[in-house]
Design an enzyme around this catalytic site. Sequence first.
Site, PDB file in Angstrom:
ATOM      1  N   SER A  47       5.485  -1.077   3.468  1.00  0.00           N
ATOM      2  CA  SER A  47       5.964  -2.407   3.863  1.00  0.00           C
ATOM      3  C   SER A  47       6.342  -3.223   2.635  1.00  0.00           C
ATOM      4  O   SER A  47       5.600  -3.254   1.642  1.00  0.00           O
ATOM      5  CB  SER A  47       4.862  -3.171   4.614  1.00  0.00           C
ATOM      6  OG  SER A  47       4.511  -2.489   5.774  1.00  0.00           O
TER       7      SER A  47
ATOM      8  N   GLU B 246      -8.135  -3.682   6.300  1.00  0.00           N
ATOM      9  CA  GLU B 246      -6.833  -3.725   6.967  1.00  0.00           C
ATOM     10  C   GLU B 246      -7.004  -3.998   8.461  1.00  0.00           C
ATOM     11  O   GLU B 246      -6.298  -4.817   9.040  1.00  0.00           O
ATOM     12  CB  GLU B 246      -6.102  -2.397   6.750  1.00  0.00           C
ATOM     13  CG  GLU B 246      -4.804  -2.324   7.532  1.00  0.00           C
ATOM     14  CD  GLU B 246      -3.797  -1.358   6.947  1.00  0.00           C
ATOM     15  OE1 GLU B 246      -4.200  -0.504   6.127  1.00  0.00           O
ATOM     16  OE2 GLU B 246      -2.620  -1.463   7.297  1.00  0.00           O
TER      17      GLU B 246
ATOM     18  N   GLU C 215      -4.652   5.283  18.976  1.00  0.00           N
ATOM     19  CA  GLU C 215      -5.453   6.496  19.251  1.00  0.00           C
ATOM     20  C   GLU C 215      -6.527   6.667  18.167  1.00  0.00           C
ATOM     21  O   GLU C 215      -7.680   7.003  18.467  1.00  0.00           O
ATOM     22  CB  GLU C 215      -4.565   7.744  19.297  1.00  0.00           C
ATOM     23  CG  GLU C 215      -3.662   7.850  20.508  1.00  0.00           C
ATOM     24  CD  GLU C 215      -2.451   6.926  20.428  1.00  0.00           C
ATOM     25  OE1 GLU C 215      -2.115   6.459  19.316  1.00  0.00           O
ATOM     26  OE2 GLU C 215      -1.836   6.663  21.481  1.00  0.00           O
TER      27      GLU C 215
ATOM     28  N   GLN D  22       0.839  -1.205   0.000  1.00  0.00           N
ATOM     29  CA  GLN D  22       0.000   0.000   0.000  1.00  0.00           C
ATOM     30  C   GLN D  22       0.867   1.245   0.000  1.00  0.00           C
ATOM     31  O   GLN D  22       1.764   1.372   0.835  1.00  0.00           O
ATOM     32  CB  GLN D  22      -0.856   0.040   1.269  1.00  0.00           C
ATOM     33  CG  GLN D  22      -1.773  -1.131   1.455  1.00  0.00           C
ATOM     34  CD  GLN D  22      -2.205  -1.187   2.908  1.00  0.00           C
ATOM     35  OE1 GLN D  22      -1.461  -1.607   3.789  1.00  0.00           O
ATOM     36  NE2 GLN D  22      -3.399  -0.739   3.183  1.00  0.00           N
TER      37      GLN D  22
ATOM     38  N   SER E 103       0.795   6.249   3.305  1.00  0.00           N
ATOM     39  CA  SER E 103       1.444   7.248   4.172  1.00  0.00           C
ATOM     40  C   SER E 103       2.466   8.086   3.411  1.00  0.00           C
ATOM     41  O   SER E 103       3.139   7.595   2.500  1.00  0.00           O
ATOM     42  CB  SER E 103       2.170   6.557   5.325  1.00  0.00           C
ATOM     43  OG  SER E 103       1.321   5.681   5.992  1.00  0.00           O
TER      44      SER E 103
HETATM   45  C1  LIG Z   1       4.919  -1.978  10.763  1.00  0.00           C
HETATM   46  C2  LIG Z   1       4.342  -0.844   9.957  1.00  0.00           C
HETATM   47  C3  LIG Z   1       3.988  -1.053   8.647  1.00  0.00           C
HETATM   48  C4  LIG Z   1       3.466   0.005   7.884  1.00  0.00           C
HETATM   49  N1  LIG Z   1       3.165  -0.241   6.581  1.00  0.00           N
HETATM   50  C5  LIG Z   1       2.681   0.761   5.814  1.00  0.00           C
HETATM   51  C6  LIG Z   1       2.434   0.547   4.418  1.00  0.00           C
HETATM   52  O1  LIG Z   1       2.670  -0.542   3.873  1.00  0.00           O
HETATM   53  N2  LIG Z   1       1.952   1.559   3.680  1.00  0.00           N
HETATM   54  C7  LIG Z   1       1.683   2.775   4.231  1.00  0.00           C
HETATM   55  O2  LIG Z   1       1.217   3.647   3.502  1.00  0.00           O
HETATM   56  N3  LIG Z   1       1.928   3.032   5.550  1.00  0.00           N
HETATM   57  C8  LIG Z   1       2.426   2.051   6.352  1.00  0.00           C
HETATM   58  N4  LIG Z   1       2.698   2.286   7.678  1.00  0.00           N
HETATM   59  C9  LIG Z   1       2.523   3.637   8.223  1.00  0.00           C
HETATM   60  C10 LIG Z   1       1.351   3.766   9.188  1.00  0.00           C
HETATM   61  O3  LIG Z   1       0.132   3.617   8.520  1.00  0.00           O
HETATM   62  C11 LIG Z   1       1.477   5.154   9.858  1.00  0.00           C
HETATM   63  O4  LIG Z   1       2.699   5.163  10.579  1.00  0.00           O
HETATM   64  C12 LIG Z   1       0.333   5.417  10.798  1.00  0.00           C
HETATM   65  O5  LIG Z   1      -0.884   5.567  10.117  1.00  0.00           O
HETATM   66  C13 LIG Z   1       0.585   6.703  11.640  1.00  0.00           C
HETATM   67  O6  LIG Z   1       0.933   7.772  10.832  1.00  0.00           O
HETATM   68  P1  LIG Z   1       2.229   8.647  11.175  1.00  0.00           P
HETATM   69  O7  LIG Z   1       3.365   7.721  11.371  1.00  0.00           O
HETATM   70  O8  LIG Z   1       2.345   9.702  10.137  1.00  0.00           O
HETATM   71  O9  LIG Z   1       1.931   9.313  12.594  1.00  0.00           O
HETATM   72  P2  LIG Z   1       1.085  10.647  12.872  1.00  0.00           P
HETATM   73  O10 LIG Z   1      -0.186  10.608  12.096  1.00  0.00           O
HETATM   74  O11 LIG Z   1       1.981  11.808  12.661  1.00  0.00           O
HETATM   75  O12 LIG Z   1       0.744  10.476  14.410  1.00  0.00           O
HETATM   76  C14 LIG Z   1       1.678  10.834  15.454  1.00  0.00           C
HETATM   77  C15 LIG Z   1       0.998  10.597  16.797  1.00  0.00           C
HETATM   78  O13 LIG Z   1      -0.161  11.454  16.931  1.00  0.00           O
HETATM   79  C16 LIG Z   1      -1.316  10.683  17.243  1.00  0.00           C
HETATM   80  N5  LIG Z   1      -2.502  11.258  16.570  1.00  0.00           N
HETATM   81  C17 LIG Z   1      -2.585  11.691  15.274  1.00  0.00           C
HETATM   82  N6  LIG Z   1      -3.834  12.126  14.994  1.00  0.00           N
HETATM   83  C18 LIG Z   1      -4.579  11.940  16.128  1.00  0.00           C
HETATM   84  C19 LIG Z   1      -5.940  12.193  16.468  1.00  0.00           C
HETATM   85  N7  LIG Z   1      -6.805  12.693  15.578  1.00  0.00           N
HETATM   86  N8  LIG Z   1      -6.354  11.869  17.731  1.00  0.00           N
HETATM   87  C20 LIG Z   1      -5.477  11.338  18.637  1.00  0.00           C
HETATM   88  N9  LIG Z   1      -4.149  11.093  18.370  1.00  0.00           N
HETATM   89  C21 LIG Z   1      -3.721  11.379  17.131  1.00  0.00           C
HETATM   90  C22 LIG Z   1      -1.019   9.300  16.697  1.00  0.00           C
HETATM   91  O14 LIG Z   1      -1.767   8.310  17.390  1.00  0.00           O
HETATM   92  C23 LIG Z   1       0.482   9.179  16.971  1.00  0.00           C
HETATM   93  O15 LIG Z   1       0.704   8.762  18.298  1.00  0.00           O
HETATM   94  C24 LIG Z   1       3.244   1.277   8.467  1.00  0.00           C
HETATM   95  C25 LIG Z   1       3.599   1.476   9.804  1.00  0.00           C
HETATM   96  C26 LIG Z   1       4.159   0.445  10.552  1.00  0.00           C
HETATM   97  C27 LIG Z   1       4.529   0.686  11.966  1.00  0.00           C
END
Ligand SMILES: Cc1cc2nc3c(=O)[nH]c(=O)nc-3n(C[C@H](O)[C@H](O)[C@H](O)COP(=O)(O)OP(=O)(O)OC[C@H]3O[C@@H](n4cnc5c(N)ncnc54)[C@H](O)[C@@H]3O)c2cc1C
Length: 392
Positions: A164, A247, A375, A129, A132
Amino acid sequence: MTLTEDVAQDRHPVETPEEFGARLRRWLRSATENLAPSATTFADRAATHAAMYDAGLFGMTWPIELGGRSLPTTYQTVFNREVAGFEWAIPDSSVTVGICAPTMADHGTPEQQARHISRMLRGDEVWTQLLSEPGAGSDLAAVSVRAIRDGDDFVLDGQKIWTSDAVEADYALALVRTDPGRPRHGGLSMLIVPLSEPGVDIRPLRDMTGDAPFNEVFLNEARVPVANLVGRENEGWTVLTTMLRHERIALSAGTAGARMDVDAFGALVALARARGVLDRTDVRDTLAEVFVQQRILDITGRRMREGLESGELQGPAGSLGKMGTAMAARAVAEATLKIEGMEGVAWRPDDGQVARRMREVLQFPKPGIAGGTTEIQKNVVAERLLGMPRDR
Ligand SMILES: Cc1cc2nc3c(=O)[nH]c(=O)nc-3n(C[C@H](O)[C@H](O)[C@H](O)COP(=O)(O)OP(=O)(O)OC[C@H]3O[C@@H](n4cnc5c(N)ncnc54)[C@H](O)[C@@H]3O)c2cc1C
């Protein structure tokens, strides 16, 4: 003859779920007889997966016309139970089969479905996918990768992150901005992106275990045919919503892609006994926590599956299972650390077992982030299941 060639007629034996489970068990034992967990390669796992599919032992609940066997979900439950312990021998297909294939089944054109789904089930195509971005994770409506129409193609520019297994993948479902002039959710589309195309640059990212399970993907004038649109142009948000629902279910315990069915509690008790710490009160407390979390997970997972099957629960219920998986993973990691003590911080170089266990411990945050953080799942449960006011 492969199952793919044989879809018009299910020629595999008519068997009860119990007979199916027994056949699968025998098959797995014999197929993995000459493989060693530590020496199994990506190619070995892919070959085992394809052979399992050809034997009618994978993708059973998918419709016959899409390459499955149209069997009831009980067979999937039996499958999940029987493969526990053999995870090292078969690839984790939760993204390809648990997320991308059902999204294609919901929104893909008949041509896209015919071209890809049975190949996804057999493991001939690996998918990932592209959602992000550095500036869009929890808030995917902020996606900024541009896809500008040029004749029969879209031209893609921008950066994705945390993708991933992009190195192994053949295709990705990518959320892209096709109309920057529309409101945030309105100008997005979902595209099938072949990852071997010119203009797609994949750069691995190392995590704290030293592995590189995810990647940055740079798109630099990458051309994708308009025929690769999944769903309508500028209606990608609808496709994304379905995808995230699949998912969360796929990453919940007890479903097709879940890996938490293994008896972690039993394994930890055995470890505590071997280390001579089973009588310690603090160890018993953490073991009790693992037991409770696993029971909750088991019950929640079963309730979720039954509720989704009967239609009583809606898609957002997957968020419950995913939250449970994240909580159970944390409890297992804490108990492992407590039992290993200093051995878990600095182990002897020849102790491969501790190294493997501690690598798993370091991975415990994954289920609480991948597919939407805990969250965000709490927000989904509060708003969609409990009817509470929306998050600001
Ligand atoms: C093992 C793994 C595999 C992954 N694989 C993929 C993949 O294949 N393709 C892909 O596209 N992505 C992938 N991801 C990314 C993943 O989807 C994102 O890391 C995740 O959605 C969080 O986004 P971010 O890292 O930008 O954090 P942010 O969105 O910046 O969040 C930072 C912090 O703020 C909190 N937060 C944000 N908004 C809110 C809200 N509205 N209310 C309360 N708290 C909030 C979050 O909970 C977090 O603690 C993967 C991540 C991991 C760990």
